[in-house]
Structure formats: C-alpha cells, structure tokens
Scaffold this active site. Structure first.
Site, mmCIF file in Angstrom:
data_model
loop_
_atom_site.group_PDB
_atom_site.id
_atom_site.type_symbol
_atom_site.label_atom_id
_atom_site.label_comp_id
_atom_site.label_asym_id
_atom_site.label_seq_id
_atom_site.Cartn_x
_atom_site.Cartn_y
_atom_site.Cartn_z
ATOM 1 N N LYS A 13 0.855 -1.198 0.000
ATOM 2 C CA LYS A 13 0.000 0.000 0.000
ATOM 3 C C LYS A 13 0.886 1.242 0.000
ATOM 4 O O LYS A 13 2.052 1.205 0.420
ATOM 5 C CB LYS A 13 -0.936 0.026 1.203
ATOM 6 C CG LYS A 13 -0.268 -0.080 2.596
ATOM 7 C CD LYS A 13 0.240 1.226 3.174
ATOM 8 C CE LYS A 13 0.784 1.047 4.602
ATOM 9 N NZ LYS A 13 1.647 2.151 5.043
ATOM 10 N N ASP A 138 -2.241 -2.127 10.239
ATOM 11 C CA ASP A 138 -2.491 -2.072 8.794
ATOM 12 C C ASP A 138 -3.206 -3.314 8.249
ATOM 13 O O ASP A 138 -3.648 -3.320 7.106
ATOM 14 C CB ASP A 138 -1.161 -1.940 8.030
ATOM 15 C CG ASP A 138 -0.594 -0.529 8.082
ATOM 16 O OD1 ASP A 138 -1.315 0.399 8.500
ATOM 17 O OD2 ASP A 138 0.574 -0.355 7.686
#
Ligand code: CDM
Ligand code: ATP
Length: 280
Positions: A13, A138
């Site tokens: 990401k 995350d």
C-alpha cells in the site's frame, strides 16, 4: 476441498496522505489517511497439513519464527477456528520491510484469507478484519481489499477509490522502526480532524515525514531527489519509501530510469481491488 494454494499475492500500500489527529490511552495514535493498493507484491504458497503443525519453509532475515507475521496469522486463525488442520507455508519476499509499504501486514492478511479458504473456516471479511487488527494496525486494510479512507488506529475503513495512477516508489535502502517514529517528541499529534470532503481540498501531507527526515538522512535525501526530479515527493506510512505520483506511465518510467545507483526504484500502478478480494 483443495489442499494447497500457490502464488497468493500480498500487495503493498501507499499512504497518499497521513494525518496524526490524536493519541489513545494505550499510546497508539489516531490517524486519518488515504490508503491505496499498488501492484507490487509478495507471494505466498500454502499446503494444508492434517497433523495441525504450522511450519514455514522460508527464511526471513532478522525475523525469527515467533515474530513472523505469516506464522502468527496462521496460529491466530487456527486457534480462533479450533481447526485440526495445519499448514506448510512459504513466503516469497519481494517488498522491502520496515519501508512504509505494509508488506508484513499484507503477508498476514493474505495468510488469513488463504487459510480461511484452505481450512474451510467460513469467517466473514468483518470477522477476519477484527482478528487481523491483533496482528497490526495495517492488517484490516488489506482484508478490506480496496482503496480506503482509514481512521482510528487503522480499524475504521470507508471505501475511497482514487483515480488510476502510476507511482515511482523509491526505497533508500534502510528500515525505519515504526514505533520509534511514533514515540518521537517532535511528532505533532494535533492535526484537525477532517471529513473526506474537507481533506480532498487540503494539500496532501504526511505528519510522520518531518520526524523521519530528521532521524534518517537517507529518507531526507530521497525526498529531496524525487521532489527535484518529479516535482513532488511524499513518504509512505512511517517510511522509508518515498513516492511521486503520475497520471501517465511513461512519465513515471522516465523518472525511475534516472534514479541514482544504490537506490531501488519501482514503477507501480494502482490496483482497483485486492487480487484475492473475491475470496471473502
Ligand atoms: C503508520 C502506518 O504505516 C500507516 O499505514 C501504520 O499505521 C503502522 O502500522 P503497523 O506497522 O501495522 O503498526 P503496528 O505493528 O500495529 O505498530 C507498530 C508500533 O507503531 C506505533 N503505532 C502504530 C500505529 C498507530 N496507529 N499508532 C502507533 O502509535 C505503536 O508504537 C506500535 O507499537
Ligand atoms: N512476514 C513479514 N514480512 C515483513 N516483515 C515482517 C514479517 N513478519 C514480521 N515482520 C517484522 O515486521 C516489521 C515491519 O514490517 P513491514 O514490512 O510490515 O513494515 P512497514 O512496511 O514499515 O509497515 P508500515 O507501512 O505498517 O509502517 C519488520 O521490520 C519485521 O521485523
């Protein structure tokens, strides 16, 4: 029921912006951030075992079995399901670790998705997200599986699709310890809370960037180089990777080709969805 799954991707990401808006009692920080999936990935293989053992066949430099997020994810799911199955798993590591790309968290998320299938676990996306949060802030994002506006410590997610983009991701070759960055007295923790609409009209910024620049000259140099050559540069997560964003791949390739030797540059494209999105 299939007894193995191979080539399962764990994509990275990027945080297009990251605001630190507060701190919880337990020391964790409250964030607002736009997370985007990119097509730069680790891959994992899984072979089911009938004897309940969970084993890895890969080595991760500096990461013992007890800390390996893939094994921790497998154990957590095994316990949650009470399943008699185990697994031999192999991680093919490509993403730099401690680089702000969420690689370890994505490996954990892919392990949960794949084993939920291989072990016939039947857990929903929401149930896996709750479990994943125990492994890292995350992890829920990667289980959510699409670009998101992320709040809380990483557990409040709202779909926030962005336009198709290409990024030059520059890795200055160092690992940044996330906890050290969040512990810094220099960190500002009072950026005003916004809404998706108000933040879309605000210049993009990563509040962790000044802290990391001051602690790690390599990150400072990478940001400076990229800003000079691409006209913009920001850090992802808690670093060390920095990136510039482009609407056209040719421009990204042109900048990536000029990166000084010693730094690794990767041109990555946004992903519309996590490649395993439909497994949940
Ligand atoms: C900064 C980000 O990279 C943004 O994507 C993430 O929020 C970090 O997520 P992560 O690496 O999965 O973080 P974790 O493994 O959960 O936490 C590592 C350490 O960073 C600090 N930490 C992390 C996330 C957060 N919202 N507040 C924090 O203060 C805590 O000291 C924690 O012990
Ligand atoms: N499978 C794994 N892959 C990578 N790192 C792992 C793994 N398991 C445990 N770790 C540990 O987790 C740490 C953080 O790894 P990760 O790649 O998720 O960091 P990051 O990219 O900086 O994440 P973030 O974007 O959340 O800051 C590593 O330094 C390593 O010690």
């Amino acid at each position: 029921m299939t007894d193995w799954l191979t080539g399962c991707p764990a994509p990275a990401k990027l945080n297009t912006f990251l605001h630190v808006v507060g701190r919880r009692e337990d020391g964790y920080h409250l964030l607002q951030s736009h997370f985007r999936l990119i097509d730069w990935s680790d891959t994992l293989d899984f072979a089911r075992r009938d004897d309940g053992l969970i084993r890895r066949t890969h080595e991760l430099p500096g990461v013992p079995e007890s800390a390996d997020l893939t094994l921790r994810a497998a154990r957590l799911l095994q316990e949650r399901l009470g399943t008699p199955y185990g697994v031999d798993l192999t991680l093919h590591k490509v993403l730099p670790a401690g680089a702000g790309l969420g690689g370890g968290s994505s490996d954990a998320a892919t392990t949960l998705i794949a084993l939920n299938r291989l072990w016939n676990g039947g857990l929903s996306r929401a149930q896996l997200m709750e479990l994943g949060l125990q492994l890292g802030a995350d992890v829920p994002f990667f289980l959510f599986g699409e670009d998101a506006f992320v709040e809380g410590i990483g557990e409040r997610l709202t779909p926030y699709p962005g336009p198709e983009r290409w990024f030059v991701v520059l890795w200055p070759g160092i690992h940044v310890p996330t906890a050290q960055v969040f512990a810094s007295p220099r960190l500002t923790r009072n950026t005003p809370i916004g809404t998706i609409a108000s933040l879309a009209a605000t210049p993009l910024r990563n509040d962790l960037e000044p802290v990391v620049r001051a602690l790690f000259p390599e990150v400072d140099a990478a940001l400076e180089w990229l800003a000079r050559h691409a006209g913009m540069a920001r850090m992802s997560g808690s670093g060390s990777c920095v990136f510039a964003e482009f609407a056209e791949p040719s421009e990204a390739e042109r900048i990536a080709a000029q990166v000084p030797s010693g730094w690794q540059a990767k041109v990555a494209r946004t992903l519309h969805r996590h490649p395993l999105h439909d497994w949940l």
